[in-house]
Design a protein around this motif. Structure first.
Motif, PDB file in Angstrom:
ATOM      1  N   LYS A  76       0.814  -1.210   0.000  1.00  0.00           N
ATOM      2  CA  LYS A  76       0.000   0.000   0.000  1.00  0.00           C
ATOM      3  C   LYS A  76       0.851   1.266   0.000  1.00  0.00           C
ATOM      4  O   LYS A  76       0.572   2.207  -0.751  1.00  0.00           O
ATOM      5  N   ARG A  77       1.871   1.320   0.830  1.00  0.00           N
ATOM      6  CA  ARG A  77       2.677   2.537   0.905  1.00  0.00           C
ATOM      7  C   ARG A  77       3.356   2.836  -0.430  1.00  0.00           C
ATOM      8  O   ARG A  77       3.299   3.953  -0.929  1.00  0.00           O
ATOM      9  N   ASN A  78       3.985   1.827  -1.023  1.00  0.00           N
ATOM     10  CA  ASN A  78       4.652   2.033  -2.314  1.00  0.00           C
ATOM     11  C   ASN A  78       3.645   2.316  -3.416  1.00  0.00           C
ATOM     12  O   ASN A  78       3.876   3.166  -4.284  1.00  0.00           O
ATOM     13  N   ASP A  80       0.702   3.715  -3.160  1.00  0.00           N
ATOM     14  CA  ASP A  80       0.208   5.091  -3.013  1.00  0.00           C
ATOM     15  C   ASP A  80       1.232   6.096  -3.527  1.00  0.00           C
ATOM     16  O   ASP A  80       0.879   7.093  -4.175  1.00  0.00           O
TER      17      ASP A  80
END
Length: 316
Positions: A76-78, A80
């Motif tokens: 999710k972090r990457n 986004d």
């Protein structure tokens, strides 16, 4: 010879610190073109729309290459960060171009915004052109669709907009670094089935294509930046081994690529997806590739006794 049209005197490059951007800055500068940049530092930084509008005023072309590297796992972090680094910057450039005009300035007549050849489906049956290519599915395609939609939605009357659907870019470093390492260590055989198509473009041809697009008012919308000489993954790895004088290479099955991707924090899709991108619009516009086929490109890029420095993998 590094020649650009007389009408191209000032170019604005967003995302100029990356692999492609660094090359464009150097080539344009060598040709006597003034280069202004937008990025995380300098007189025009992301978030300062007024400063970006000022940099755009009076320029002859805008080239946006901003975007986080896709050489990572799509958690999710990457995911986004990959999404926002493309869509948000494109939207801000649209606002800056509008502000430039509203403030009495002169925005550049052409805006070339990076996109990716990965927007097309996994294609094994036929090449994908700008007119008849089928868009694919999945995270990478969703990012590309949103990227191009942000460009299309920007209210910039009088500015010709071009989505650069860029294939894998070959140059010193880049994807050549890990491929060369695999070949030299005896692991440079086919990856997965080996039949998946590998669309690519030499870094110098990418620069020349940008120059042509800037000077050709009829080129707008999506434009595929890919050499006509598409190869399979097996042919790619064989060509790398031949250039490096490595007689053979062990193949890597798809399951091992998936496992390895988890270990080194990247996605196996980068080598397993079949990208078959055809540069129909460029060819119809009269563009001549200096490197239409892979062999001469690798001879220019790879020296058998030289270890290539790594460079970030871009979303192309």
């Amino acid at each position: 010879m590094n020649i650009v049209p007389n009408t191209l005197q000032t170019v604005v490059i967003a995302g100029a610190s990356g692999f492609i951007g660094t090359h464009l800055v150097r080539r344009f500068t060598e040709a006597g073109v003034e280069v202004r940049t937008i990025g995380r530092s300098g007189p025009a930084v992301w978030g300062d729309t007024a400063a970006i509008a000022s940099v755009l005023d009076g320029a002859d072309a805008l080239v946006n290459l901003a975007g986080r590297s896709v050489d990572c796992r799509y958690g999710k972090r990457n995911a986004d960060a990959i999404f926002s680094s493309r869509v948000d910057t494109t939207e801000e450039l649209g606002r800056a171009l509008a502000l430039c005009r509203e403030s009495g300035g002169t925005p550049p007549p052409v805006w070339m915004n990076s996109s990716t050849g990965t927007i097309y489906r996994h294609a094994m049956d036929r090449p994908q052109t700008e007119d008849d290519g089928d868009l694919g599915t999945g995270f990478s395609v969703s990012v590309a669709r949103a990227w191009e939609q942000a460009l299309a939605d920007a209210a910039t009357p009088g500015v010709r907009k071009v989505a650069l659907r860029i294939a894998i870019v070959l140059g010193p470093g880049s994807v050549m670094a890990p491929l060369s390492t695999l070949a030299r260590t005896g692991l440079g055989g086919r990856m997965g089935p080996g039949t998946q198509k590998f669309s690519w473009i030499h870094l110098d041809d990418l620069y020349r294509a940008v120059v042509l697009i800037a000077a050709t008012p009829t080129l707008e919308g999506p434009v595929n930046l890919a050499a006509p000489g598409v190869v399979t993954n097996a042919e790619l790895m064989a060509a790398v081994r031949e250039r490096l004088h490595v007689p053979a290479g062990l193949p890597t099955p798809a399951w091992l690529l998936e496992l390895g991707g988890m270990i080194i924090r990247t996605e196996a899709e980068l080598v397993l997806k079949s990208r078959w991108v055809s540069p129909r619009k460029l060819l119809d516009a009269g563009f001549t590739f200096d490197y239409p086929t892979l062999g001469p490109a690798l001879r220019q890029i790879l020296t058998p006794d030289r270890v290539e420095a790594p460079a970030p993998v871009r979303a192309h």
